[in-house]
Scaffold this motif. Structure first.
Motif, short mmCIF file in Angstrom:
data_model
loop_
_atom_site.label_atom_id
_atom_site.label_comp_id
_atom_site.label_asym_id
_atom_site.label_seq_id
_atom_site.Cartn_x
_atom_site.Cartn_y
_atom_site.Cartn_z
N LEU A 270 5.67 4.09 -10.53
CA LEU A 270 6.28 4.45 -9.25
C LEU A 270 5.19 4.63 -8.18
O LEU A 270 5.34 4.16 -7.05
CB LEU A 270 7.09 5.75 -9.38
CG LEU A 270 7.74 6.18 -8.06
CD1 LEU A 270 9.02 5.41 -7.84
CD2 LEU A 270 8.01 7.66 -8.02
N THR B 272 3.90 1.37 -7.14
CA THR B 272 4.93 0.70 -6.34
C THR B 272 4.96 1.28 -4.92
O THR B 272 5.06 0.54 -3.95
CB THR B 272 6.32 0.87 -6.99
OG1 THR B 272 6.21 0.58 -8.36
CG2 THR B 272 7.34 -0.04 -6.35
N GLU B 273 4.88 2.60 -4.84
CA GLU B 273 4.89 3.24 -3.52
C GLU B 273 3.65 2.84 -2.71
O GLU B 273 3.71 2.73 -1.50
CB GLU B 273 4.95 4.76 -3.66
CG GLU B 273 6.29 5.29 -4.13
CD GLU B 273 7.42 5.05 -3.13
OE1 GLU B 273 7.19 5.24 -1.93
OE2 GLU B 273 8.51 4.64 -3.55
N ARG C 287 2.16 -0.01 -2.93
CA ARG C 287 1.99 -1.44 -3.22
C ARG C 287 1.26 -2.21 -2.13
O ARG C 287 0.50 -3.11 -2.43
CB ARG C 287 3.31 -2.09 -3.55
CG ARG C 287 4.35 -2.03 -2.44
CD ARG C 287 5.61 -2.78 -2.88
NE ARG C 287 6.65 -2.65 -1.89
CZ ARG C 287 7.60 -1.73 -1.97
NH1 ARG C 287 7.60 -0.88 -2.96
NH2 ARG C 287 8.52 -1.66 -1.04
#
Lengths: 363, 247
Positions: free
Chosen positions: B160, B163-164, B166
């Protein structure tokens, strides 16, 4: 409430950051279905305790048990019973529905059930229309509702709320306090609620603990804690005068007469005659009258007082009075303060019911 | 007075450059196999190298970015030093390890594309790790706590977080690629600039320029500039749109 069996029990918890002790709590417990507020000024260690109890942080010493079983931040099943909402909602990139679905995805809930639960919860927090909106475009109040939904959708047995409303403006905050309180009680979830706002704590909580500099100052049912300060810091924090000490002088038909330095205060207590006690009365429970106009009332306590100070507090004024050696305060509206023509040094009659007086054993 | 004399000399130099430009355009448009073999090799070596650098650099960057572990400070110093490592020094070190008498001499990798990949991994890994670490560190701790509190395991939390972050992580990859596609020192030393085997764009430019084939050198230069332009454009876009938490 005496047969409370704790769902969460934390014992001997302390936390040190760089050799500075920020938390030192002997015992903290929350019973199943109860909302327990941790109240205190910033830096009191409330959030640290919440994170330790929530198994998000490892304490320097102490242990946490859930239903009697010791757990740590590595106990996955215990962590799966909990969900948290923080001060800032910290929504993830994606839609509202995707945010709410996050925890369910982690738990491998099948997509059909996931969708159903997400829709249901989104509507429970009143955001049906925004389900497919990007989470990053929401207002503060909406975002905090998403954060609550993201936690509630997991059907947690334990909900951890860390100042969930403190970033919101007063209007939305008032609305959400009531709403959160209703949702918490309807769902019957066990909640630890961190806040520095007393009114908020009193609305949502069944029990509360007041914290100061990493320690519990007082802990118990809301009315008891908020009505009876046991020391000066606490009195100041909850907006009361310094604690009043006295002794139970007589009990007649269930009403005790407590002698407080020569002034008699009538109260309801189960403590026997001769007990040393501390008494308190909340300013909101005290009514003031002009010294010449005594009304007919069932109130047992009618005291002639001298006005010591008048402190404006927005919509109300706080009048500090003294009857003999007994100091206390009354909260009156601006209009009544004007009508009573109060002045420092003037005479006034204070009235409060025996049931409004909180009595505790003096330690 | 022949006032045009100085212009005559300038014009002569301009002619050299102009004819090089014309030749370069002709070479690119005609699709000369020599040229495209070199370009393709360059892209292949650097892509494989940055791929490996991602596998090592992103996890290392994540660990540095999220904070405390034993030896974090030392790792950070190594990464920061590595980010400023001159490619030719990286090449020299890899050369010494891979040379016949070196500790890995038996692998017979010197003057091969694997050797070039290894050298470029050394150059780009610190870049990827360093930029990733900065991107990860900008994700608030509370967001990770939030994920953890909803039941995320450590790797779900890491996923996560990455991804945050990215955009920052993509910027790290682009920076890592940009750092090796245009370097010449390392590939020259460990590759040897062998035609048809280890000759890449940068080494070819050096060679062609020395031989006086400015047209070929410039054609390769144009393509390299084009690639650099695309990379930097991408980097700028990623960096500008990455300021999400500054609200």
């Amino acid at each position: 409430m005496s047969d409370r069996t704790p769902l969460i029990l934390a014992e001997g918890i302390s936390q040190k950051y760089r050799r500075r002790t920020v938390l030192d709590v002997d015992r903290f417990d929350v019973a199943e279905g109860e909302t327990h507020a941790l109240l205190g000024p910033s830096g009191a260690g409330k959030s640290t305790l919440l994170r330790i109890v929530g198994l998000l942080e490892k304490p320097t010493t102490g242990r946490v048990t859930i239903e009697g079983r010791p757990v740590t931040h590595r106990s996955r099943p215990a962590r799966m019973m909990m969900a948290a909402v923080f001060q800032k909602p910290y929504l993830f990139n994606g839609t509202v529905a995707e945010n709410v679905a996050y925890g369910l995805k982690l738990r491998g809930v099948p997509s059909a059930e996931r969708d159903r639960r997400v829709r249901e919860t989104v509507s429970r927090v009143g955001l049906d229309e925004l389900a497919d909106a990007s989470a990053l475009t929401l207002s503060g109040g909406e975002a905090q509702r998403v954060a609550l939904a993201r936690a509630l959708v997991l059907d947690p047995r334990i909900l951890l709320l860390d100042e969930p409303l403190s970033y919101l403006d007063p209007l939305i905050k008032r609305q959400l306090v009531a709403e959160f309180s209703r949702i918490l009680h309807d769902s019957g979830v066990t909640t630890v609620y961190v806040t520095h706002d007393q009114d908020e704590a009193m609305v949502v909580a069944d029990r509360l603990s007041i914290m100061h500099e990493g320690c519990f100052v007082r802990s118990g049912p809301v009315d008891e804690v908020m009505g009876l300060p046991t020391n000066e810091w606490l009195a100041d924090f909850i907006g009361m005068e310094a604690p009043i000490f006295g002794r139970v002088a007589a009990i007649d038909e269930g009403v005790a007469r407590i002698d407080c330095g020569g002034v008699s205060v009538y109260a309801i207590t189960s403590l026997p005659v001769g007990s040393d006690v501390v008494v308190g009365v909340r300013p909101e429970d005290v009514t003031l009258f002009q010294s010449n106009g005594l009304p007919v009332s069932s109130a047992r306590n009618i005291l002639h007082c001298t006005v010591e100070a008048i402190e404006p507090r927005g919509a109300t004024a706080r009048i500090r009075v003294c009857s003999g050696a007994l100091p206390f305060a009354a909260s009156v509206s601006r209009a009544s303060a004007k009508e009573l023509q109060l002045e420092v040094g003037g005479e006034v009659i204070a009235m409060f019911k025996a049931t409004a007086v909180r009595v505790g054993a003096a330690s | 007075m022949p006032a045009a004399t100085p212009l005559y000399f300038t014009g002569s130099h301009m002619e050299v450059i102009w004819s090089a430009v014309v030749e370069a355009v002709q070479l690119i448009t005609s699709g000369a196999p020599y040229l495209f073999e070199i370009i393709f090799l360059s892209l292949r070596v650097s892509t494989v190298a940055v791929g490996i650098a991602m596998i090592i650099g992103i996890p290392v960057g994540y660990l540095i970015g999220v904070g405390r572990f034993f030896g974090r400070r030392l790792t950070l110093v190594i990464v920061n030093t590595g980010m400023g490592l001159p490619p030719v020094v990286a090449g020299l070190i890899v050369f010494m390890f891979l040379s016949r008498s070196g500790p890995l001499g038996d692998l017979r990798l010197l003057f091969s594309t694997p050797a070039m990949v290894i050298a470029q991994v050394f150059i780009s890994t610190p870049l990827v790790a360093g930029v990733t670490a900065a991107a990860i560190a900008s994700v608030p701790l509370e967001l990770r706590l939030q994920a953890r509190s909803l039941g995320a395991s450590w790797w779900q939390e890491a996923l996560l977080t990455v991804t945050e972050a990215r955009r920052g992580v993509m910027a790290a990859v682009v920076a890592g690629f940009g750092g090796i596609i245009s370097e010449v020192g390392a590939v020259m030393i460990v590759g040897g600039n062998i035609e048809g085997s280890t000759r890449v764009m940068t080494t070819a430019i050096v060679l062609e320029a020395r031989k006086g084939n400015f047209g070929t050198a410039l054609a390769l230069g144009f393509i390299l500039i084009g690639i650099a332009f695309v990379i930097n454009g991408l980097l700028t876009t990623l960096q500008q749109s990455g300021a999400r938490y500054e609200r």
